[in-house]
Scaffold this motif. Structure first.
Motif, PDB file in Angstrom:
ATOM      1  N   PHE A  88     -13.288   1.485   7.110  1.00 25.31           N
ATOM      2  CA  PHE A  88     -12.464   0.709   8.039  1.00 25.31           C
ATOM      3  C   PHE A  88     -13.054  -0.706   8.059  1.00 25.31           C
ATOM      4  O   PHE A  88     -13.849  -1.047   8.931  1.00 25.31           O
ATOM      5  N   PRO A  89     -12.691  -1.552   7.079  1.00 24.27           N
ATOM      6  CA  PRO A  89     -13.426  -2.801   6.834  1.00 24.27           C
ATOM      7  C   PRO A  89     -13.376  -3.819   7.959  1.00 24.27           C
ATOM      8  O   PRO A  89     -14.241  -4.694   8.024  1.00 24.27           O
ATOM      9  N   PRO A  97       3.353   9.968   6.189  1.00 29.63           N
ATOM     10  CA  PRO A  97       2.887   9.755   4.815  1.00 29.63           C
ATOM     11  C   PRO A  97       2.921   8.264   4.494  1.00 29.63           C
ATOM     12  O   PRO A  97       3.857   7.556   4.888  1.00 29.63           O
ATOM     13  N   VAL A  98       1.891   7.785   3.826  1.00 29.50           N
ATOM     14  CA  VAL A  98       1.808   6.372   3.466  1.00 29.50           C
ATOM     15  C   VAL A  98       1.433   6.240   2.002  1.00 29.50           C
ATOM     16  O   VAL A  98       0.897   7.171   1.389  1.00 29.50           O
ATOM     17  N   THR A  99       1.703   5.062   1.448  1.00 28.56           N
ATOM     18  CA  THR A  99       1.316   4.729   0.078  1.00 28.56           C
ATOM     19  C   THR A  99       0.155   3.747   0.128  1.00 28.56           C
ATOM     20  O   THR A  99       0.179   2.792   0.902  1.00 28.56           O
ATOM     21  N   LEU A 100      -0.859   3.993  -0.665  1.00 23.37           N
ATOM     22  CA  LEU A 100      -2.018   3.105  -0.683  1.00 23.37           C
ATOM     23  C   LEU A 100      -1.694   1.816  -1.436  1.00 23.37           C
ATOM     24  O   LEU A 100      -0.968   1.815  -2.425  1.00 23.37           O
ATOM     25  N   THR A 101      -2.273   0.726  -0.971  1.00 29.98           N
ATOM     26  CA  THR A 101      -1.999  -0.596  -1.526  1.00 29.98           C
ATOM     27  C   THR A 101      -2.568  -0.713  -2.940  1.00 29.98           C
ATOM     28  O   THR A 101      -3.712  -0.333  -3.199  1.00 29.98           O
ATOM     29  N   THR A 102      -1.756  -1.234  -3.840  1.00 26.34           N
ATOM     30  CA  THR A 102      -2.186  -1.476  -5.210  1.00 26.34           C
ATOM     31  C   THR A 102      -2.379  -2.979  -5.430  1.00 26.34           C
ATOM     32  O   THR A 102      -2.008  -3.799  -4.583  1.00 26.34           O
ATOM     33  N   VAL A 103      -2.928  -3.335  -6.571  1.00 23.07           N
ATOM     34  CA  VAL A 103      -3.194  -4.737  -6.877  1.00 23.07           C
ATOM     35  C   VAL A 103      -1.907  -5.557  -6.853  1.00 23.07           C
ATOM     36  O   VAL A 103      -1.873  -6.697  -6.394  1.00 23.07           O
ATOM     37  N   ASP A 104      -0.801  -4.939  -7.323  1.00 25.93           N
ATOM     38  CA  ASP A 104       0.461  -5.679  -7.358  1.00 25.93           C
ATOM     39  C   ASP A 104       1.261  -5.522  -6.063  1.00 25.93           C
ATOM     40  O   ASP A 104       2.408  -5.957  -5.978  1.00 25.93           O
ATOM     41  N   ILE A 143      -3.111  -6.009   3.416  1.00 33.59           N
ATOM     42  CA  ILE A 143      -3.741  -4.693   3.552  1.00 33.59           C
ATOM     43  C   ILE A 143      -4.719  -4.497   2.391  1.00 33.59           C
ATOM     44  O   ILE A 143      -4.421  -4.831   1.247  1.00 33.59           O
ATOM     45  N   ALA A 144      -5.888  -3.948   2.673  1.00 30.72           N
ATOM     46  CA  ALA A 144      -6.937  -3.788   1.662  1.00 30.72           C
ATOM     47  C   ALA A 144      -6.453  -2.960   0.473  1.00 30.72           C
ATOM     48  O   ALA A 144      -5.716  -1.970   0.651  1.00 30.72           O
ATOM     49  N   ILE A 145      -6.855  -3.350  -0.721  1.00 30.29           N
ATOM     50  CA  ILE A 145      -6.519  -2.597  -1.931  1.00 30.29           C
ATOM     51  C   ILE A 145      -7.099  -1.182  -1.809  1.00 30.29           C
ATOM     52  O   ILE A 145      -8.250  -0.988  -1.430  1.00 30.29           O
ATOM     53  N   GLY A 146      -6.280  -0.188  -2.139  1.00 25.45           N
ATOM     54  CA  GLY A 146      -6.711   1.201  -2.042  1.00 25.45           C
ATOM     55  C   GLY A 146      -6.603   1.772  -0.646  1.00 25.45           C
ATOM     56  O   GLY A 146      -7.009   2.912  -0.412  1.00 25.45           O
ATOM     57  N   CYS A 204      -7.480   1.031   6.683  1.00 22.46           N
ATOM     58  CA  CYS A 204      -8.191   2.287   6.400  1.00 22.46           C
ATOM     59  C   CYS A 204      -8.139   2.544   4.902  1.00 22.46           C
ATOM     60  O   CYS A 204      -7.061   2.554   4.302  1.00 22.46           O
ATOM     61  N   ILE A 205      -9.318   2.739   4.295  1.00 22.21           N
ATOM     62  CA  ILE A 205      -9.403   2.994   2.847  1.00 22.21           C
ATOM     63  C   ILE A 205      -9.956   4.408   2.653  1.00 22.21           C
ATOM     64  O   ILE A 205     -11.174   4.627   2.702  1.00 22.21           O
ATOM     65  N   PRO A 206      -9.073   5.391   2.458  1.00 23.48           N
ATOM     66  CA  PRO A 206      -9.539   6.765   2.281  1.00 23.48           C
ATOM     67  C   PRO A 206      -9.903   7.049   0.832  1.00 23.48           C
ATOM     68  O   PRO A 206      -9.450   6.354  -0.084  1.00 23.48           O
ATOM     69  N   LYS A 207     -10.728   8.063   0.629  1.00 24.87           N
ATOM     70  CA  LYS A 207     -11.071   8.535  -0.707  1.00 24.87           C
ATOM     71  C   LYS A 207     -10.740  10.021  -0.789  1.00 24.87           C
ATOM     72  O   LYS A 207     -11.100  10.786   0.111  1.00 24.87           O
TER      73      LYS A 207
END
Length: 277
Positions: free
Chosen positions: A67-68, A142-149, A174-177, A223-226
């Motif tokens: 959580f940056p 449900p959400v989609t994680l942010t990509t570079v593009d 929004i943070a990448i990933g 939020c950046i989950p793994k």
């Protein structure tokens, strides 16, 4: 608020996969009591075998999300995604199958009254035939994680009265990933009432906050989950908050492309984990 007692049950018998029903709409969350959440056709499987001579409990938890933008990064809570006991594999042939949905979900819940960290229950909903959280409201999307593009559907908006999450939409910054959540203004107490983070669904239809925080008011929570999970020995009922500790555990890293892991608990008290298709 007194901690809710969660009875340990044989939670992880595999069930046929099906698609999720539509999640609660904006301003519609309320209690998730009575909703049935089936896993999607894409899921992760963790098979656990016990080679020690005594029956042991094992539980699963997810790698702690980042959580940056939090001012105090140490205040991240983790929930047990499942717990089951199992005897010696060589003598009984018994094993435990922990199933987890591979879809990433954003989630939020309000306890309605202040609760200390030791009293938190991360379980948002379980099959109505068993139990669900009493005196709380919850929502997940449900959400989609942010990509570079810049992927679409990477951010949801939280409403508080009533509690709900909007349908995700694209939002810049929004943070990448990761995914974002627009958090409105509210007044945090010494023991917070509101928690947000990443949600996991298991194959017994349990909806659990896997990694979560008390969000900053009037801000965008990143939020950046793994998709990395750990198996550890011990009794931690599904939905209970656990001390985050990766030591002496089996790591199941689904970011490597595996669909399943076989985890072995050895007679010497150590773990091994092998990924497969």
């Amino acid at each position: 608020m007194a901690p809710m007692q969660v009875k340990n049950r044989p939670l992880f018998t595999c069930a046929p996969s099906s698609r999720l029903p539509p999640p609660p709409g904006r301003g519609q969350a309320g209690s998730l009591r009575g909703l049935s959440h089936a896993m999607t056709s894409s899921s992760y499987q963790i098979i656990v075998r016990n080679f020690s001579q005594t029956t042991q409990h094992f539980y699963v938890f997810q790698k702690q999300a980042a959580f940056p933008l939090l001012p105090s990064p140490g205040l991240v809570f983790s929930g047990s995604l499942g717990c089951q006991s199992i005897g010696n594999y060589a003598s009984s042939g018994a094993q435990v199958n922990f199933g987890l949905d591979s879809q990433v979900y954003a989630g939020a819940f309000s306890t309605k009254q202040a609760a200390s960290p030791s009293q938190l229950i991360a379980l948002l909903s379980l099959n109505a035939a068993t139990l669900s959280v009493v005196g709380s409201t919850s929502a997940f999307r449900p959400v989609t994680l942010t990509t570079v593009d810049g992927s679409p559907d990477n951010c949801t908006t939280l409403t508080l009265d009533p509690l709900g999450l909007s349908a995700p939409a694209n939002q810049a910054g929004i943070a990448i990933g990761g995914f974002g959540m627009n958090v409105p203004s509210y007044t945090p107490l010494p023991h917070p009432e509101l928690y947000c983070g990443v949600v996991a669904l298991n194959n017994n239809q349990a909806v659990i906050l896997s990694s979560f925080v008390a969000p900053v008011p009037n801000a965008v929570m990143n939020c950046i989950p793994k998709q990395i999970f750990f198996v550890k020995m011990g009794y931690q009922p599904v939905g209970s908050t656990v001390a985050y500790d990766e030591s002496n555990s089996a790591c199941c890293d689904f970011t490597m492309g595996y669909a399943a892991y076989t985890v072995t608990y050895k007679a010497d008290g150590t773990f091994s984990a092998t990924g497969g298709p």
